[in-house]
Design an enzyme around this catalytic site. Structure first.
Site, PDB file in Angstrom:
ATOM      1  CB  CYS A  79      -0.994  -0.008   1.154  1.00 37.69           C
ATOM      2  SG  CYS A  79      -0.255   0.053   2.807  1.00 37.69           S
ATOM      3  CG  HIS A 131      -4.348  -0.376   3.948  1.00 40.92           C
ATOM      4  ND1 HIS A 131      -3.540  -1.216   3.215  1.00 40.92           N
ATOM      5  CD2 HIS A 131      -5.326   0.047   3.114  1.00 40.92           C
ATOM      6  CE1 HIS A 131      -4.031  -1.301   1.977  1.00 40.92           C
ATOM      7  NE2 HIS A 131      -5.110  -0.545   1.892  1.00 40.92           N
ATOM      8  CG  HIS A 143      -6.538   0.006  -1.442  1.00 42.30           C
ATOM      9  ND1 HIS A 143      -6.519  -0.895  -0.415  1.00 42.30           N
ATOM     10  CD2 HIS A 143      -7.697  -0.234  -2.115  1.00 42.30           C
ATOM     11  CE1 HIS A 143      -7.617  -1.645  -0.453  1.00 42.30           C
ATOM     12  NE2 HIS A 143      -8.341  -1.265  -1.477  1.00 42.30           N
TER      13      HIS A 143
END
Length: 188
Positions: A79, A131, A143
């Site tokens: 990510c 994240h 993402h």
């Protein structure tokens, strides 16, 4: 002072957009006298172009596989590697490598103020800012999700993401056009 000038310009832009408003004419006259109307229009277009470039660049990586520690399209992304690569390619900005470091290095904004190109953070590993993704508009973000998955767009209103939302951040570059306008002397 620069924040106040930005605020004034935004108020003026909103008033300018109000249909049938005589105040709009007055504001246009004032902005034109000070040479700010043209600058405001240029800033508006510049910001839109940069955002479009950032989101377009990110969309170009849809389908690239996830890879822990990955930071390129050939081998895959995690990510934060994905976010870092997009900002580097689209804006020439080098963000920190890890999601929590990216959160610490960017400006906190309210969720309601999200604009395309802003960062969205989630707690997916029982720790804050574990994240990160890039907001693309309409409540969606792009993402690199997890092992076995590929870069994709998801809806933030889904229960999984809604429950884990950690915050929103804005990346401010050195050549931020609004800041440059705010610091520029008024034309006479």
């Amino acid at each position: 002072m620069s924040r106040w000038l930005c605020f004034l310009l935004l108020v003026c832009a909103q008033a300018h957009a109000a249909p049938g408003s005589t105040r709009s004419d007055e504001i246009d006259r004032i902005l034109q006298e000070r040479g700010l109307l043209t600058q405001l229009q240029e800033v508006r277009h510049d910001v839109a172009d940069r955002t479009t470039t950032l989101v377009s660049t990110a969309m170009g990586f849809l389908g690239v596989p996830y890879r822990r520690g990955g930071s390129n399209a050939e081998t895959g992304f995690d990510c934060s590697g994905f976010v870092r690569t997009i900002f580097e390619q689209a804006k020439g900005l080098a963000l920190p490598r890890r999601a929590n470091e990216q959160a610490a290095a960017t400006e906190v904004i309210d969720k309601k103020d999200l604009q395309p190109g802003d960062l969205v953070f989630f707690n997916t590993m029982r720790r804050a800012f574990s994240h990160v993704g890039i907001y693309v508009g309409d409540g969606k973000f792009i993402h690199a999700p997890r092992s076995g998955a590929k870069v994709r767009v998801e809806d933030m209103s889904g229960s999984y993401w809604q429950h884990r939302f950690n915050g929103a951040r804005r990346v401010a570059g050195e050549d931020d056009p609004i800041e440059a306008l705010a610091n520029a002397p008024a034309a006479r």
